[in-house]
Design a protein around this motif. Structure first.
Motif, PDB file in Angstrom:
ATOM      1  N   LYS B  52       0.849  -5.690  -2.372  1.00  0.00           N
ATOM      2  CA  LYS B  52      -0.620  -5.718  -2.303  1.00  0.00           C
ATOM      3  C   LYS B  52      -1.230  -5.539  -3.694  1.00  0.00           C
ATOM      4  O   LYS B  52      -2.065  -6.330  -4.123  1.00  0.00           O
ATOM      5  N   SER B  53      -0.797  -4.490  -4.387  1.00  0.00           N
ATOM      6  CA  SER B  53      -1.352  -4.241  -5.725  1.00  0.00           C
ATOM      7  C   SER B  53      -0.997  -5.375  -6.671  1.00  0.00           C
ATOM      8  O   SER B  53      -1.820  -5.795  -7.485  1.00  0.00           O
ATOM      9  N   THR B  54       0.223  -5.863  -6.569  1.00  0.00           N
ATOM     10  CA  THR B  54       0.643  -6.961  -7.432  1.00  0.00           C
ATOM     11  C   THR B  54      -0.280  -8.158  -7.253  1.00  0.00           C
ATOM     12  O   THR B  54      -0.708  -8.781  -8.230  1.00  0.00           O
ATOM     13  N   GLY B  92      -8.828   0.101  -9.208  1.00  0.00           N
ATOM     14  CA  GLY B  92      -7.368   0.080  -9.126  1.00  0.00           C
ATOM     15  C   GLY B  92      -6.830   1.254  -8.334  1.00  0.00           C
ATOM     16  O   GLY B  92      -7.586   2.098  -7.840  1.00  0.00           O
ATOM     17  N   GLN B  93      -5.502   1.294  -8.256  1.00  0.00           N
ATOM     18  CA  GLN B  93      -4.873   2.379  -7.512  1.00  0.00           C
ATOM     19  C   GLN B  93      -4.916   3.689  -8.309  1.00  0.00           C
ATOM     20  O   GLN B  93      -4.879   4.765  -7.750  1.00  0.00           O
ATOM     21  N   GLY B  94      -5.009   3.581  -9.627  1.00  0.00           N
ATOM     22  CA  GLY B  94      -5.127   4.782 -10.465  1.00  0.00           C
ATOM     23  C   GLY B  94      -6.580   5.206 -10.596  1.00  0.00           C
ATOM     24  O   GLY B  94      -7.438   4.755  -9.846  1.00  0.00           O
ATOM     25  N   LEU B 168     -10.725  -3.727  -4.192  1.00  0.00           N
ATOM     26  CA  LEU B 168     -10.534  -2.280  -4.058  1.00  0.00           C
ATOM     27  C   LEU B 168      -9.090  -2.016  -3.641  1.00  0.00           C
ATOM     28  O   LEU B 168      -8.675  -2.426  -2.564  1.00  0.00           O
ATOM     29  N   ASP B 169      -8.335  -1.339  -4.500  1.00  0.00           N
ATOM     30  CA  ASP B 169      -6.934  -1.056  -4.175  1.00  0.00           C
ATOM     31  C   ASP B 169      -6.835   0.350  -3.596  1.00  0.00           C
ATOM     32  O   ASP B 169      -6.977   1.334  -4.323  1.00  0.00           O
ATOM     33  N   GLU B 170      -6.632   0.435  -2.315  1.00  0.00           N
ATOM     34  CA  GLU B 170      -6.570   1.715  -1.594  1.00  0.00           C
ATOM     35  C   GLU B 170      -7.725   2.639  -1.952  1.00  0.00           C
ATOM     36  O   GLU B 170      -7.508   3.749  -2.450  1.00  0.00           O
ATOM     37  N   PRO B 171      -8.947   2.180  -1.685  1.00  0.00           N
ATOM     38  CA  PRO B 171     -10.106   2.976  -2.102  1.00  0.00           C
ATOM     39  C   PRO B 171     -10.195   4.327  -1.407  1.00  0.00           C
ATOM     40  O   PRO B 171     -10.757   5.263  -1.955  1.00  0.00           O
TER      41      PRO B 171
END
Ligand SMILES: Nc1ncnc2c1ncn2[C@@H]1O[C@H](COP(=O)(O)OP(=O)(O)OP(=O)(O)O)[C@@H](O)[C@H]1O
Ligand SMILES: [Mg+2]
Lengths: 273, 344
Positions: B52-54, B92-94, B168-171
């Motif tokens: 997903k993030s990729t 991002g996820q970070g 939105l990556d895992e918001p």
């Protein structure tokens, strides 16, 4: 017993949708650099003492070395030693720049900057220009610290000394940023290379000891070190002498580091992911 | 404007990304074909390491695809990166906010980076701090915020410029239930009021259901389902658990439950588990009928399908098994390393 009857409400403030009706406008490269630079200054503005952390080492050197310095026939040894320490502080401080970036790479905020419309070159230049601020503050702190002792303050020379150091600091800062970008989330790579690189640079610049009696190969290595010419120029300027050839050589060394550093830094930043 | 209505605002063809790690190739993206229309709200659903993030990082120009192409807002993600970046927002996820900075300063600098005047940047900052309940935490270093406060700040930073397309990556990672609801509200509004196209990733079918019109299930770098959350769920049904006073009552209950269309009934001692489409709609009638028949239900629980259920249905593997196959490779690596160590 009471029964509470609730309704589905539009409770959340509608702030994801902007109330202030403004449109984002395109940003020029100078404004881009300005924005990056302004952001970089924030931690310094909010916590000015942070600038002093990179100075711990030079101040310790100053405190422990200065009492050991012999009196020289040409004048105070402190007068000779201080410009070297100013250059060393610039070297330390600029070479640490990438450490902040390393932290931003690990935490994720660098990713946000990479996805923003800010130009990559502006990211690098804005971050590198930040080096001017610690350079000025740190030089002032050192001069104030030694002023009460056997040290003559030549204001014009000191200002000139700072000017000569600016391109060097900015370029070295850019190299340090490039290193952090290349090391990615492996911060230890950054630290290993940074630590390995600065001591030869420092010793081959004659900061702590004169290079006069050095063997040939060491002389040759020192001749290739731009910091060496910068330190010579700083010594002349801080003494209130203005020999044009020495100053020009120092400035040339500094500008070479500046241009090369920015060029390598921008290339690294353009490829950052 | 280069895109007109209906024309997809995100389009990928055979989007592929490989990573090389320890001389092994990891296929994080394997030929993704996607079309997302303007104004869609899409959730990428998938287990850890699904890609997903990729995928998001390729769409946001952070990493280059190994093969295939992607267009975002009509611009190619490898050739026209600057144009893509001007059209998107990304969380991002970070953490978006630098840990040494203060939340207010980070929002302000993001607004300035997007060309807002100082005045507008300041008022936009205040607005977002208010929306995400962060005003009282805005003037402390980010490193001293709680995980959830930091996450809210990340999302707020991503919304500064009201992008046309938002990733939105895992918001919702690390948010408490109340803040989760608030986040969902903000996202829905952005989509409804401004027509923002939104792509988000999540591990929770519930969240995908609450937010997204469309759910794309990703596994091992591939799309394995692309449908509405309702459709994914209804094909699976709810799990209704009924507890009875005795095993005999439970048998009677099971017989009653079996009359629900499409029901799959299992009995364990005094508990009857019923998996049925629209199970939650059928449960009240069933409970009433059983009480009238003299075999009353003593305890009732209705659980909607989870990511695990969807996954099992689509792949025949549970998520746990899927994670085990993934980590089996890592475990083999480690074992190999240890053997080498022992041999040396
Ligand atoms: N920089 C990298 N180097 C090597 N492998 C990577 C890298 N980034 C991701 N991977 C691998 O690619 C695969 C997909 O990772 P990705 O981050 O896209 O997963 P994800 O779906 O976002 O998972 P999660 O739900 O855990 O965030 C994983 O197997 C991961 O280990
Ligand atoms: Mg991820």
């Amino acid at each position: 017993m009471t029964i509470e009857i609730t309704q589905v409400r539009d409770a959340a403030p509608a702030a994801s949708v902007r109330r202030t009706a403004v449109a984002a406008s395109p940003v020029g490269i100078v404004a881009d650099i300005g924005n990056v630079f302004a952001r970089e200054l924030m931690p310094v503005l909010r916590n000015p003492a942070s600038v002093l952390f990179a100075m711990v080492q030079p101040l310790v050197f100053l405190a422990l070395f200065a009492p050991l310095l012999p009196e020289t026939p040409t004048g105070s040894a402190l007068q000779w030693f201080v410009p070297g320490i100013v250059s060393m502080t610039a070297l330390m401080s600029a070479s640490f720049t990438g450490a902040n970036l390393s932290e931003e790479i690990v935490s994720g905020s660098f990713e946000r900057l990479l996805v923003s419309p800010v130009r990559r070159s502006a990211l690098l230049i804005g971050k590198s220009l930040r080096e001017m601020v610690p350079l000025v503050l740190q030089t002032l702190v050192i001069v104030l610290a030694v002023a009460p002792f056997a040290f003559d303050v030549h204001v014009v020379g000191i200002v000139g000394g700072i000017v000569v150091l600016v391109p060097f600091s900015v370029g070295l800062g850019a190299l340090s940023l490039a290193l952090a970008v290349a090391a990615k989330d492996q911060a230890w790579v950054f630290w290993t290379v940074q630590q390995t690189a600065i001591f030869p640079l420092l010793l081959l610049a004659g900061v702590l000891l004169p290079l006069d009696g050095a063997p040939g190969w060491l002389q040759t290595a020192a001749d290739l070190n731009p910091l060496r010419y910068i330190v010579d120029a700083e010594r002349a300027l801080f003494a209130g002498d203005y020999p044009m050839d020495t100053i020009a050589a120092g400035l040339a060394g500094s500008v070479i580091v500046g241009v090369l550093g920015l060029w390598i830094g921008v290339r690294a930043m353009n490829r950052a992911s | 404007m280069r895109n007109h209505e209906k024309k997809p605002v995100i389009r990928t063809v055979g989007l592929t990304r490989h990573y090389t790690r320890n001389k092994q190739t990891i296929e994080a993206g394997r030929g993704l074909d996607l079309e997302i229309a303007p104004g869609e709200l899409v959730a990428f659903l998938g287990p850890n390491g699904a890609g997903k993030s990729t995928t998001l990082r390729m769409l946001t120009t952070l990493i280059a695809p190994t093969a295939g192409t992607a267009e975002v807002a009509g611009y190619d993600v490898t050739r026209d990166r600057a144009a893509v970046r001007r059209s998107i927002g990304y969380v991002g996820q970070g953490n978006a906010a630098g840990h040494q900075y203060r939340g207010r300063d980070e929002l302000f600098s993001q607004a300035r980076a997007h060309g807002l005047s100082r005045r507008d940047a300041r008022s936009r900052t205040d607005e977002l701090l208010d929306a995400f309940d962060l005003t009282e935490h805005a003037d402390r270093p980010v490193s001293r915020l709680s995980g959830g406060q930091r996450r809210r700040l990340d999302v707020a930073i991503g919304l500064v410029q009201e992008p046309a397309i938002l990733f939105l990556d895992e918001p919702s990672t690390g948010l408490d239930p109340q803040n989760r609801v608030n986040l969902q509200e903000q996202v829905r509004r952005l989509n409804a009021k401004l027509g923002t196209t939104i792509v988000l990733t999540t591990h929770y079918l519930e969240e995908a259901d609450a937010l997204a019109g469309r759910v794309i299930v990703i596994d091992h770098g591939r799309t394995i389902a692309d449908d509405t959350a309702a459709a994914l769920k209804s094909s699976l049904g709810d799990l209704v658990s009924l507890e009875f006073g005795s095993a005999a009552h439970a048998m009677a209950g099971a017989a009653g439950a079996d009359r629900i269309p499409g029901a799959h009934v299992t009995v364990t001692d005094t508990v009857v588990s019923v998996r049925a489409p629209f199970g939650r709609d059928a449960a009240p009638g069933l409970v009433a009928d059983l009480a009238a028949a003299g075999t009353p239900v003593t305890r009732l629980e209705v659980v909607g399908p989870t990511l695990d259920d969807v996954f099992l249905n689509l792949t025949g593997r549970s998520l746990r098994e899927s994670n085990e196959t993934a980590s089996a490779v890592d475990a083999a690596d480690i074992a190999g390393d240890q053997n080498e160590g022992a041999a040396a």
